[in-house]
Scaffold this motif. Structure first.
Motif, PDB file in Angstrom:
ATOM      1  N   MET A 295       0.832  -1.204   0.000  1.00 57.72           N
ATOM      2  CA  MET A 295       0.000   0.000   0.000  1.00 57.72           C
ATOM      3  C   MET A 295       0.863   1.249   0.000  1.00 57.72           C
ATOM      4  O   MET A 295       0.563   2.233  -0.695  1.00 57.72           O
ATOM      5  N   LEU A 296       1.938   1.236   0.750  1.00 62.00           N
ATOM      6  CA  LEU A 296       2.825   2.387   0.805  1.00 62.00           C
ATOM      7  C   LEU A 296       3.513   2.597  -0.537  1.00 62.00           C
ATOM      8  O   LEU A 296       3.700   3.747  -0.980  1.00 62.00           O
ATOM      9  N   ASP A 297       3.892   1.518  -1.213  1.00 66.28           N
ATOM     10  CA  ASP A 297       4.493   1.642  -2.550  1.00 66.28           C
ATOM     11  C   ASP A 297       3.537   2.348  -3.499  1.00 66.28           C
ATOM     12  O   ASP A 297       3.933   3.243  -4.254  1.00 66.28           O
ATOM     13  N   PHE A 298       2.272   1.943  -3.487  1.00 63.85           N
ATOM     14  CA  PHE A 298       1.298   2.557  -4.379  1.00 63.85           C
ATOM     15  C   PHE A 298       1.091   4.031  -4.055  1.00 63.85           C
ATOM     16  O   PHE A 298       0.976   4.866  -4.953  1.00 63.85           O
ATOM     17  N   SER A 299       1.036   4.352  -2.785  1.00 63.40           N
ATOM     18  CA  SER A 299       0.840   5.757  -2.420  1.00 63.40           C
ATOM     19  C   SER A 299       2.020   6.601  -2.885  1.00 63.40           C
ATOM     20  O   SER A 299       1.843   7.731  -3.338  1.00 63.40           O
ATOM     21  N   TYR A 351      20.784  -2.103 -15.394  1.00 60.83           N
ATOM     22  CA  TYR A 351      20.655  -1.271 -14.198  1.00 60.83           C
ATOM     23  C   TYR A 351      19.238  -1.425 -13.659  1.00 60.83           C
ATOM     24  O   TYR A 351      18.262  -1.133 -14.362  1.00 60.83           O
ATOM     25  N   VAL A 352      19.106  -1.884 -12.419  1.00 60.61           N
ATOM     26  CA  VAL A 352      17.800  -2.024 -11.791  1.00 60.61           C
ATOM     27  C   VAL A 352      17.892  -1.570 -10.347  1.00 60.61           C
ATOM     28  O   VAL A 352      18.978  -1.534  -9.751  1.00 60.61           O
ATOM     29  N   ASP A 353      16.740  -1.209  -9.801  1.00 60.35           N
ATOM     30  CA  ASP A 353      16.619  -1.022  -8.364  1.00 60.35           C
ATOM     31  C   ASP A 353      16.399  -2.421  -7.770  1.00 60.35           C
ATOM     32  O   ASP A 353      15.412  -3.083  -8.064  1.00 60.35           O
ATOM     33  N   ARG A 354      17.313  -2.876  -6.940  1.00 63.62           N
ATOM     34  CA  ARG A 354      17.288  -4.268  -6.493  1.00 63.62           C
ATOM     35  C   ARG A 354      16.019  -4.578  -5.698  1.00 63.62           C
ATOM     36  O   ARG A 354      15.433  -5.663  -5.842  1.00 63.62           O
ATOM     37  N   ASP A 355      15.578  -3.652  -4.844  1.00 64.22           N
ATOM     38  CA  ASP A 355      14.342  -3.890  -4.090  1.00 64.22           C
ATOM     39  C   ASP A 355      13.154  -4.035  -5.033  1.00 64.22           C
ATOM     40  O   ASP A 355      12.294  -4.905  -4.854  1.00 64.22           O
ATOM     41  N   MET A 356      13.080  -3.153  -6.037  1.00 66.18           N
ATOM     42  CA  MET A 356      11.956  -3.199  -6.973  1.00 66.18           C
ATOM     43  C   MET A 356      11.999  -4.469  -7.829  1.00 66.18           C
ATOM     44  O   MET A 356      10.969  -5.097  -8.086  1.00 66.18           O
ATOM     45  N   HIS A 433       3.404  -3.910 -12.739  1.00 65.07           N
ATOM     46  CA  HIS A 433       3.283  -3.023 -13.908  1.00 65.07           C
ATOM     47  C   HIS A 433       3.898  -1.655 -13.627  1.00 65.07           C
ATOM     48  O   HIS A 433       4.633  -1.099 -14.461  1.00 65.07           O
ATOM     49  N   GLU A 434       3.608  -1.089 -12.461  1.00 62.62           N
ATOM     50  CA  GLU A 434       4.132   0.235 -12.121  1.00 62.62           C
ATOM     51  C   GLU A 434       5.649   0.193 -11.945  1.00 62.62           C
ATOM     52  O   GLU A 434       6.362   1.107 -12.392  1.00 62.62           O
ATOM     53  N   LEU A 435       6.175  -0.846 -11.304  1.00 56.97           N
ATOM     54  CA  LEU A 435       7.614  -0.928 -11.076  1.00 56.97           C
ATOM     55  C   LEU A 435       8.377  -1.135 -12.379  1.00 56.97           C
ATOM     56  O   LEU A 435       9.481  -0.601 -12.556  1.00 56.97           O
ATOM     57  N   VAL A 436       7.789  -1.905 -13.299  1.00 56.50           N
ATOM     58  CA  VAL A 436       8.439  -2.092 -14.604  1.00 56.50           C
ATOM     59  C   VAL A 436       8.479  -0.769 -15.374  1.00 56.50           C
ATOM     60  O   VAL A 436       9.474  -0.438 -16.032  1.00 56.50           O
ATOM     61  N   LYS A 437       7.413   0.008 -15.312  1.00 50.87           N
ATOM     62  CA  LYS A 437       7.387   1.314 -15.979  1.00 50.87           C
ATOM     63  C   LYS A 437       8.485   2.219 -15.440  1.00 50.87           C
ATOM     64  O   LYS A 437       9.100   2.976 -16.196  1.00 50.87           O
TER      65      LYS A 437
END
Length: 902
Positions: A295-299, A351-356, A433-437
């Motif tokens: 939920m916090l990620d989405f916010s 290059y990626v954000d490892r957590d994401m 979907h949001e993290l891939v974008k």
């Protein structure tokens, strides 16, 4: 359009250079012009034309000395014309009068020569009354002086050779009493000499078209305003989720820390049985943390505050490591896990954000595991074009083709999908979907129902597609990542616990309870049913729930008193009930394959099973859900979270009632009355939050309470203190969730009230609920006679209870003096709740209705900061408004209105 308004919209003429039109739409008999020296006559001789004012006095066109033939219009007598000319004029008049729209003929000065019949009838005038008069003085143009001046100006322009066109509101219907909107034009008509001899006015009624255009414009404005409101609501929703997530993380920290310390045996060896209870609490607390972090990620994403930290990553090794966490779970489920991640993807790094990236991989594999009941799951990483491609393929239940376009919509769930569990929030794939974008990549899905699904994620090589400021930068916000074990533990909870089932089967065969399970005391002080006289035997309970932890927990609660058979879904429960009819069915509502309602309908449709009592357990909040359960035939409806004592008491009640009903039909009515009273008590229950948030919280609270009662003083010096932290955090979360449930319930649309309720009765109920607080504070409460109003009864009770409770809580040193009243104003009732408390600074009178808004510390005045927000939602849903008038130290008066009365 209001009468008198002029629509002054200039319309381009038909010819782009605005030249005068040489060919008139009405053909003029040129022979008449040839036989007479004057222009085409239209004003017959007689006193009428001599006494009428002419335009020459107010509209001079030519100031040179006119010739004798140009000074005035010559007249022709009918006797001097040939029969052919007279017939030609008669036919022209017939054509002119037969036209539906406005058409006429003016001389160059603007005097009226002819007007068609339809236009005359619309204005309620006759041609004899207006012929020879200035055109702008006629009835059509009397709407306003501005319109008359516009017509005069148009005549000047047309007389100078210009084509004139505009829209205007004129008198044109009901004999000149009603206005219409017309598309008006003035066209100059030239003779053979090239001079302008006539002006041709035309008008078309465009009222309906303008009304349609105005309606379209109005709807466009409404849509624009609605869109702005939706954007604001979306912003408030995002802020709400962010606030809730942050509020949850503090008590979660206070629960997880002590639980992890206790599980690590930091203070010594745990007593027998304690480790298992602590492990269940810790596992569900982690699950709750995962949901809160999502939920916090989405916010953060919606607020544009997400902070990625792109690092060069060996994405193949990282992905393989993450996927391997699911190997043991797949083996236990009988699935084959294939991990094929190429060690090299090319010369350019990824290059990626490892957590994401961890969330992307774990969510996709977890989703595949959830909906793959047999076969295999394949995780493959390779290169395609200028990027790396992650593929997660399964042989699961698949996705219907019409659902594919919506798979990445947040909160979207496929109804009646056969998976391992019905649990889930519907936001996992949306988060992917949001993290891939954010990584500049794409995600897609291919699927065939019944054969499986394939999800593909592609991210480009290099850094050209990324924000340069976030490459290698350390994230500033707190991490929302969780350990992969949280996903694995959740997945393992979807599998049937064969060890427990086998142990329970052996215990049933030997008519002995399962050893080592916690024994919960009877709330009424009675001995368990297994201590009944010899020969009666234990009552058989069939318990269905798709959550392994919940199955084990409830089974352990009931095993001392009943013969419990636990199953993972409704289909297995129905088969078991038909093979061995139980004395009671206890079922969760939301389950895969066959849900609780479906199980209940099947039982009621079976003549051999329809009398078996059924208790439904669910986290579905709201009175509507409870009513739905009762309407489909449930004997009871228990909302999660529930207490162990309450569950045992209700199960025992229904089992006893069922036995009495089987033994003596005469006692059936009495048992039904008791059940009805029990159901009435249920309706007073607070509404539950979502399914996934309630189960872990109740398990944590219950097991912590069990630990404190059964192992007090046995956990070394700090053990009791740790348990106290856990219980305090759980209680705080329970109160917060209770307020959230009320807030969400009054915010939903739901069914509108169909009848008026008595506000006096609602006040009595609110005061009864506050009886203890009233006595403790020494409050004095007075009220006037209150009306009947159209609102849900439970909402009015909660509204009055919150406002009066607010007055009791924020009291001054003197005993509270509270007054409740109502008076009718216009077509609404205005209620008031007045007190002599500490008062409110006027600058905060709007802010106090905001969610989580507090003006004082929790230590000074305990609460969640949601009471007044709930009140505002209730009043707004009833169509009223709420406000406060107050000064610091002088008490407060809360007002709210409810529509009603004449």
């Amino acid at each position: 359009m209001p009468s008198g308004m002029i629509v002054n919209k200039v319309i381009n003429p038909e010819q782009p250079d605005n030249r005068q039109v040489a060919v008139p739409p009405l053909q003029i008999d040129r022979r008449l012009l040839d036989t007479e020296p004057s222009p085409f006559p239209s004003v017959p001789p007689g006193p009428t034309s001599e006494t009428k004012p002419t335009v020459q006095e107010s509209l001079p066109i030519d100031r040179h000395k006119p010739s004798s033939g140009e000074t005035e219009m010559a007249t022709l007598s009918t006797a001097g014309r040939s029969a052919e000319i007279v017939e030609h004029e008669r036919r022209a008049a017939v054509i002119l009068d037969g036209m539906y729209q406005f058409v006429g003929l003016l001389d160059p000065r603007g005097n009226i020569l002819e007007i068609n019949r339809s236009a005359l009838e619309g204005a309620g005038v006759r041609i004899e009354e207006i012929r020879g008069t200035p055109f702008w003085t006629a009835r059509w143009w009397q709407v306003s002086e501005e319109l008359q001046e516009q017509i005069r100006s148009g005549i000047r322009r047309a007389a100078a050779g210009e084509f004139v066109r505009f829209e205007a509101e004129v008198y044109g219907e009901q004999s000149g009493l009603a206005t219409i909107i017309v598309d008006f034009s003035l066209r100059p008509i030239r003779g053979e000499s090239g001079e302008i001899e006539y002006l041709l006015p035309e008008a078309r009624n465009i009222t309906e078209r303008k009304q349609a255009e105005d309606e379209v414009a109005r709807q466009a404005r409404e849509l624009r305003l609605l869109n702005e409101r939706l954007k604001e609501l979306d912003r408030l929703k995002t802020q709400f989720f962010a606030n809730v997530s942050h509020e949850f993380r503090t008590p979660l920290t206070l629960m997880l820390g002590p639980l992890e310390d206790a599980l690590a045996n930091a203070d010594g060896v745990l007593p027998p049985g304690a480790a298992r209870n602590l492990a269940v609490s810790h596992r569900n607390a982690l699950r709750l943390l995962k949901l809160v972090n999502t939920m916090l990620d989405f916010s953060r994403i919606e607020a544009g505050r997400v902070q990625a930290s792109y690092q060069p990553t060996d994405i193949a090794a990282f992905t393989a490591e993450l996927a391997s966490n699911f190997r043991s779970a797949c083996e236990k489920a009988g699935l084959r896990l294939i991990v094929d991640c190429a060690p090299r993807l090319g010369t350019d790094p990824v290059y990626v954000d490892r957590d994401m990236w961890e969330k992307i991989v774990l969510n996709l594999i977890s989703n595949a595991f959830k909906f793959t009941l047999k076969g295999e799951i394949e995780v493959r990483l390779d290169s395609v074009g200028p990027g790396a491609r992650l593929t997660v393929r399964d042989t699961g239940v698949g996705i219907p083709s019409d659902e594919l376009p919506r798979m990445f919509e947040r909160f979207h769930r496929i109804e009646q999908s056969r998976g391992r569990t019905h649990e889930g929030t519907g936001i996992g794939l949306a988060l992917v979907h949001e993290l891939v974008k954010i990584h500049g990549g794409t995600v897609s899905v291919d699927s065939v129902a019944g054969e499986g699904s394939t999800f593909r994620v592609t991210v480009p090589f290099g850094t050209a597609h990324l924000d340069p400021g976030r490459i290698g930068k350390v994230a500033e916000l707190a991490s929302t990542g969780v350990m992969p074990s949280a996903f694995i533990e959740e997945a393992l909870g979807w599998l049937p616990d064969e060890a427990i089932e086998n142990r329970r089967a052996r215990a049933v065969d030997s008519s002995m309870p399962i050893k080592g399970e916690p024994r919960v005391p009877d709330p009424a002080g009675r001995e368990p049913l297994d201590n009944e006289p010899e020969g009666t035997g234990k009552a058989r309970i069939l318990w269905a729930d798709d959550n392994a932890d919940m199955r084990g927990y409830v089974a352990r609660l009931l095993d001392d008193r009943f013969d419990v058979h636990a199953v993972p879904d409704g289909e297995v429960a129905l088969a078991s009930a038909r093979a061995h009819p139980p004395d009671l069915v206890l079922s969760d509502v939301m389950m895969p394959k066959l849900d609780g309602f479906g199980l209940l309908r099947a039982l009621r449709a079976d003549a051999e099973l329809r009398e078996i009592p059924v208790i439904l357990l669910s986290a579905r909040a709201g009175e509507e859900s409870r009513i739905e359960g009762i309407e489909v035939g449930a004997d009871d409806y228990l909302v999660k979270p529930f207490s162990a004592r309450e569950l045992i008491a209700r199960v025992e009640t229904h089992v006893t009632t069922f036995r009495i009903r089987r033994e003596a039909k005469a006692a059936l009515q009495k048992a039904n009355d008791a059940l009805a009273r029990s159901n009435a008590d249920l309706r007073q229950f607070a509404y539950s939050a979502s399914h996934d948030l309630q189960e872990p919280l109740r398990i944590v609270a219950t097991y912590s309470e069990l630990l404190r009662k059964e192992f007090a003083g046995q956990l070394r010096p700090n053990g009791d203190e740790y348990i106290g932290y856990v219980i305090d955090g759980a209680l705080r979360m329970e109160q917060l969730l209770a307020d959230l449930r009320a807030y969400n319930q009054v915010s939903s649309t739901g069914q509108e009230p169909t009848e008026d309720v008595d506000a006096n009765r609602a006040l009595e109920k609110a005061l009864a609920n506050l009886e203890v607080a009233i006595k403790e504070s020494g409050a004095s409460i007075r009220s006037t006679a209150l009306p009947r109003v159209r609102i849900h009864n439970v909402h009015l009770e909660q509204l009055l209870q919150n406002l009066i409770g607010n007055s009791l809580r924020y009291r001054s040193s003197s005993p509270p003096q509270i007054g409740v009243g109502a008076e009718q104003r216009d077509k609404e009732w205005r209620f008031s709740v007045q007190d002599n408390g500490i008062g409110i600074d006027p600058q905060y009178k709007e802010q106090i209705f905001e969610i989580f808004k507090r003006l004082h510390s929790a230590a000074a005045y305990p609460g969640t900061g949601m009471g007044l927000a709930i009140c505002q939602r209730i009043v707004e849903r009833a169509g009223g408004r709420i406000w406060v008038e107050s000064e610091v130290g002088r008490g407060s008066t809360f007002f709210f209105t409810i529509p009603g009365g004449d």
